[in-house]
Design an enzyme around this catalytic site. Structure first.
Site, mmCIF file in Angstrom:
data_model
loop_
_atom_site.group_PDB
_atom_site.id
_atom_site.type_symbol
_atom_site.label_atom_id
_atom_site.label_comp_id
_atom_site.label_asym_id
_atom_site.label_seq_id
_atom_site.Cartn_x
_atom_site.Cartn_y
_atom_site.Cartn_z
ATOM 1 N N ASP A 222 34.927 32.218 29.582
ATOM 2 C CA ASP A 222 34.693 33.666 29.507
ATOM 3 C C ASP A 222 34.592 34.292 28.108
ATOM 4 O OD1 ASP A 222 37.416 33.131 29.180
ATOM 5 O OD2 ASP A 222 38.104 34.425 30.797
ATOM 6 N N ARG B 269 47.650 37.963 22.681
ATOM 7 C CA ARG B 269 48.666 38.890 23.195
ATOM 8 C C ARG B 269 49.620 39.344 22.107
ATOM 9 N NH1 ARG B 269 49.799 37.089 29.430
ATOM 10 N NH2 ARG B 269 48.166 35.544 29.570
ATOM 11 N N THR C 88 40.311 40.597 23.480
ATOM 12 C CA THR C 88 40.209 40.213 24.894
ATOM 13 C C THR C 88 41.461 40.572 25.681
ATOM 14 O OG1 THR C 88 39.422 38.459 26.353
ATOM 15 C CG2 THR C 88 41.066 37.837 24.693
ATOM 16 N N GLU D 25 40.129 42.626 34.466
ATOM 17 C CA GLU D 25 38.700 42.565 34.101
ATOM 18 C C GLU D 25 37.828 43.633 34.757
ATOM 19 O OE1 GLU D 25 40.554 39.904 34.895
ATOM 20 O OE2 GLU D 25 40.744 39.020 32.900
ATOM 21 N N GLU E 63 46.797 32.172 23.634
ATOM 22 C CA GLU E 63 47.602 33.204 24.282
ATOM 23 C C GLU E 63 48.427 33.975 23.254
ATOM 24 O OE1 GLU E 63 47.053 34.068 27.184
ATOM 25 O OE2 GLU E 63 46.472 32.348 28.405
#
Ligand code: DMJ
Length: 617
Positions: free
Chosen positions: A347, A213, A603, A516, A209
């Site tokens: 994913d 981010r 992502t 998404e 994360e």
């Protein structure tokens, strides 16, 4: 060349004037036309013809006068039937009014006119997204500045991501892309003043994360600010990226295998595995775009080599037609369990295989073809093992193998899987438009099949929104494959033709403002150039506006998208600003902003330049 009855200058001056051509004007202009005049005046046959022409005009004028029947029946007094009957009794006209002429634009001009009308619609819609971004930021700034996330209903902040002010960093490049300079200044100055001390003082963060981010946000803001936005100092962003990158490297150096631990304790400068000892497959393989770029701009190869070791290691692990279980052990370096899915924990493993290959494909000193092969094999595996069609209406979806290759298929699809249409389209054309890729004969059979699957899946993802009462997708959907549960729990929009194809269970009805689907719509719109993807994106945006906007500032996650009004969950995830609104903004804008053949989006939607192609934006 014979002359036109009116001059071309007039046509260019004002087309609307010529939409209706009066008989008088047309005839008088032809009589005064000099060439007609000269030839007519010069012979007696000409004079005769002239006379005939004048009597013809007089005759036409008389015939064209309204019939006496109509003149005596005022339209105001006659009923509709009387009026039409009278009209039908009229003798047929020999001369009819000329039809209204269309504007005399060339086909090219016509196209431009249409597309400029269309363009202005999308400019306005893009502006609405910008307003939404401002609203989201103003809520965060008023009630949660410095916290990771805003709780917009209770008007306070919360630190769910370790306390590095994640919303600020996730939102910064979106503000840059939208040209929101005040927000850029506020965010940059907070980062400059606070981030290093936060990194030194805070406790536990998740490696993945924080990388996607925070590090990803800093790196793309670094890139976008080089030679551009001067309210942000790129050197400062690079320095902080290195401080953070070094701290995150502890997750690698603490592990005895190439698979990093999942948690880093910032202040203590240690890393530990998650309580169950396992790392998520997607988490350990979704760090490399960021680490590679950090090596590129810092000149220090250590970030690249630690990150890429994970993938080199995974290359040799056993797989099911390229598909991998969702857990991996940093102790043994082996996959753990058999659960295979492209939703949570699986994913972005697939997403990064192709994106890292794209990021690095121009480098001569490395050969990362194996990533491309792993991706191609995995997508074959997806098509073979995971893709099915729902009944009765045949939506194409990607299910799961929770008990591995030998176990039963589960028709469950997380909203998270909706990243896949975008990635498939990108992987097929490598960022080119579909037309160009076809014309250049660049698509393999795999590419063609992947592109088709991308388009089918994008529709399914959109229908996951359409099928609910709010127009917003649930976190998880199940698809009908056996004709059971026909009256099972559904989305509530009874006008959706897919109501019976999509089952939404009680516990899966929440919506976290996830990106998404709109992410994939952005890729598909750019790649296929089909305008429907923009319209779908607009519908989704309107549903977010209607049901998730909080008056006092910010947007909120929801507990149940199938009921109206939907109960609120009181959380604005950082990716709503970092991803959802950014992708919508890009979807409604020009395709050459951050073009897909020059940038890869991490992502978390942070654009990073493809190495060797872009020096500055
Ligand atoms: C984001 O943090 C990233 O897109 C990640 O890959 C998946 N989850 C969220 C958004 O849903």
């Amino acid at each position: 060349m014979s002359k036109l009855p009116y001059s071309t200058k007039d046509v260019h001056y004002d087309n609307d004037k010529f939409r209706h051509r009066s008989h008088f004007k047309v005839i008088s202009q032809s009589l005064t036309n000099s060439s007609t005049r000269i030839s007519c005046a010069n012979c007696s046959l000409g004079k005769l013809l002239m006379l005939l022409l004048i009597s013809g005009v007089a005759c036409l004028f008389l015939m064209n006068k309204s019939s006496p029947a109509l003149e005596t029946n005022s339209v105001h007094n006659a009923t509709f039937t009387e009026f039409t009957e009278v009209a039908y009794q009229r003798p047929p006209r020999l001369w009819r009014r000329p039809p209204r002429l269309p504007p005399r634009l060339t086909p090219d001009e016509m196209r431009k006119k249409d597309s400029s009308l269309d363009d202005s619609k999308w400019v306005l819609r893009q502006q609405k997204v910008k307003e939404a971004f401002n609203h989201a930021w103003s809520g965060y700034k008023s009630f949660a500045m410095g916290f990771d996330e805003l709780m917009p209903v209770s008007k306070r902040g919360t630190d769910g991501l370790g306390g590095l002010g994640a919303t600020i960093i996730d939102a910064l490049d979106t503000a840059m892309i939208m040209g929101e300079n005040d927000i850029v200044k506020e965010a940059s100055s907070w980062i400059e003043k606070n981030l290093v001390s936060r990194i030194n003082e805070r406790g536990q963060v998740n490696l993945f994360e924080t990388t996607i981010r925070v590090l990803g946000g800093l790196l793309s803001a670094y890139h976008l600010s080089i030679g551009g936005n001067n309210s942000t100092n790129p050197e400062m962003l690079l320095e902080i990226s290195k401080v953070l990158g070094d701290r995150l490297l502890l997750a690698f150096s603490s592990s005895s295998t190439p698979i990093p631990f999942s948690d880093v304790y910032l202040k203590d400068k240690v890393a530990r595995p998650a309580p169950d000892g396992l790392s998520s497959t997607s988490e350990v393989s979704t760090l490399q775009l960021e680490f590679n770029y950090l090596s590129e701009i810092s000149g220090d190869p250590k970030y690249y080599s630690e990150g890429m070791k994970v993938l080199e290691h995974m290359r040799s692990l056993p797989k099911v037609e390229g598909l991998v279980p969702i857990y991996i052990s940093p102790q043994s370096g082996q996959f753990s369990g058999e659960n295979i899915r492209l939703g949570s924990r699986g994913d972005s493993y697939y997403e990064y295989l192709i994106k890292i290959w794209i990021q690095q494909k121009n480098r001569r000193d490395t050969d990362l073809k194996y990533l491309y092969e792993m991706y191609t094999e995995a997508m074959r595996g997806v098509r073979h093992r995971l893709v099915r069609k729902s009944i009765p209406k045949g939506l194409v979806f990607v299910g799961e193998l929770p008990y591995g290759a030998q176990g039963d298929f589960s028709p469950k699809m997380d909203h998270l899987v909706c990243f896949l249409p975008g990635t498939l389209a990108l992987g097929a054309t490598k960022g080119m438009t579909k037309t160009k890729a076809i014309e250049s004969n660049l698509l393999s059979n795999d590419d063609i099949e992947n592109l088709k699957l991308a388009e089918d899946l994008a529709k399914t993802c959109f229908e996951m929104y359409e099928v609910t009462s709010t127009g917003l997708a649930p976190e998880i959907a199940y698809f009908q494959i056996k004709g059971e549960n026909e009256n099972g729990p559904h989305g509530g929009n009874t006008s959706s033709e897919y109501l019976n194809d999509i089952i939404i269970k009680q516990l899966d009805r929440h919506n976290l403002l996830r990106p998404e689907t709109v992410e994939s719509l952005m890729y598909l719109h750019r790649i296929t150039e089909d305008p429907k993807y923009r319209e779908w994106g607009w519908q989704i945006f309107e549903a977010f506006e209607k049901y998730t906007k909080v008056e006092s500032g910010g947007y909120t996650s929801l507990d149940d998208v199938t009921s109206v009004p939907p109960p609120k969950r009181d959380k604005m995830e950082t990716f709503f600003l970092g991803e959802t609104l950014k992708y919508l903004y890009l979807l409604f804008g020009e395709n050459d902003v951050l073009p897909l053949d020059k940038y890869v989006f991490n992502t978390e939607a942070h654009p990073l330049p493809i190495i060797g192609l872009v020096d500055e934006i």
